[in-house]
Design an enzyme around this catalytic site. Sequence first.
Site, mmCIF file in Angstrom:
data_model
loop_
_atom_site.group_PDB
_atom_site.id
_atom_site.type_symbol
_atom_site.label_atom_id
_atom_site.label_comp_id
_atom_site.label_asym_id
_atom_site.label_seq_id
_atom_site.Cartn_x
_atom_site.Cartn_y
_atom_site.Cartn_z
ATOM 1 N N LYS A 1 36.842 37.446 33.181
ATOM 2 C CA LYS A 1 35.986 38.636 33.124
ATOM 3 C C LYS A 1 36.648 39.707 32.253
ATOM 4 O O LYS A 1 36.007 40.334 31.408
ATOM 5 C CB LYS A 1 35.723 39.186 34.537
ATOM 6 C CG LYS A 1 34.729 38.328 35.299
ATOM 7 C CD LYS A 1 34.651 38.654 36.779
ATOM 8 C CE LYS A 1 33.792 37.616 37.490
ATOM 9 N NZ LYS A 1 33.802 37.731 38.937
ATOM 10 N N GLN B 1 36.237 41.208 43.467
ATOM 11 C CA GLN B 1 36.279 39.747 43.421
ATOM 12 C C GLN B 1 36.283 39.183 44.850
ATOM 13 O O GLN B 1 37.122 39.562 45.658
ATOM 14 C CB GLN B 1 37.523 39.287 42.639
ATOM 15 C CG GLN B 1 37.577 37.799 42.408
ATOM 16 C CD GLN B 1 36.416 37.266 41.555
ATOM 17 O OE1 GLN B 1 36.087 37.835 40.522
ATOM 18 N NE2 GLN B 1 35.787 36.199 42.003
ATOM 19 N N ASP C 1 27.163 43.671 39.971
ATOM 20 C CA ASP C 1 26.918 42.331 40.522
ATOM 21 C C ASP C 1 25.499 42.238 41.099
ATOM 22 O O ASP C 1 24.976 41.151 41.299
ATOM 23 C CB ASP C 1 27.920 42.036 41.659
ATOM 24 C CG ASP C 1 29.014 41.077 41.209
ATOM 25 O OD1 ASP C 1 28.800 40.353 40.212
ATOM 26 O OD2 ASP C 1 30.080 41.044 41.857
#
Length: 303
Positions: free
Chosen positions: A54, A98, A121
């Site tokens: 990422k 995460q 997200d």
Amino acid sequence: MSAKLIKGTEIREAILEEITKEVAEIKEKHGVVPGLVTILVGENPASISYVTLKIKTAHRVGFTEIQDSQPVDISEADLLALIDKYNNDDSINGILVQLPLPKHVNEKKVLNAINPDKDVDGFHPVNVGRLMIGGDEVRFPPCTPAGIQEMIVRAGVETSGAEVVVVGRSNIVGKPIANMMLQKGPGANSTVTVVHTRTKDLAAHCQRADILIVAAGVPGLVKPEWIKQGSCVIDVGVNRVGEKPSAKDPNKMVAILKGDVDFDAAKEIAGSITPVPGGVGPMTITMLMRNTLKSLKFKLGIA
Ligand code: NAP
């Protein structure tokens, strides 16, 4: 006849190019670039490799990137305070925690603490609600479903009036992609059926699908005879079915990955199909980048 391959690796490159260009234009006009923070708790090797990818992608497209690594024993209160810090940091447009988090931390509480306007997200209940309403309300479609929709559109597959069958009803793939495909608007307007483990005749539903989206996590679940001639098949499943020596270094073992669809047989029936690996997989991080850019654009009033 062999189906057209919908390659996520190629679509990713095209989208990352578009994002890089847009970031440069915004930088020139507004003097800012998108800022993404990835919060990693502990040292889970899989999480480290996801976060590393990422970060690498964020750098590639010209974002500023903060990697905030925290010890595995960080308290829930300290983690919530950290989220609050980034919620109030003007240079940060996207906050990514995460997963998974250690057991002593309430994952839901932490994710719900993220400011919905920085929830790139798309898992915050506010963004789930916005997605459900559709249209202008949508801010951050969750990354894997957004990637799936993008692949269907870029492959030139007609979605309006199409029978879409989604195998799987998870909150991260099945439910959101079903919801996105039934909305009014381009890349959607489909008639959607969602099937799961309690569905009576899985095969019969799949056989009707002009677009079959499979996210079950069961290798080879979808048999070739379930696939409609000429349909579009999106295989989201990523299943480790064994190990093999790496092509780059034969002394190193790598996972053998298989999708939820019997690919070799299915590609002789479908009109277009995604491979595993190299299909949906590369799209998720790509759409995370797009959501982070979108977050800055909302802030600047240019979205
Ligand atoms: P999940 O939370 O385990 O959900 C699986 C869904 O499939 C459930 O709704 C389950 O039904 C349904 N299902 C399982 N077995 C079935 C069967 N035999 N017949 C009918 N339905 C069945 O999984 P997920 O998180 O959505 O992930 C699904 C797959 O996609 C996994 O292989 C995962 O690794 C992959 N994935 C890939 C990406 C990516 O490439 N970027 C991202 C996310 C997920 P019930 O609800 O009835 O149990």
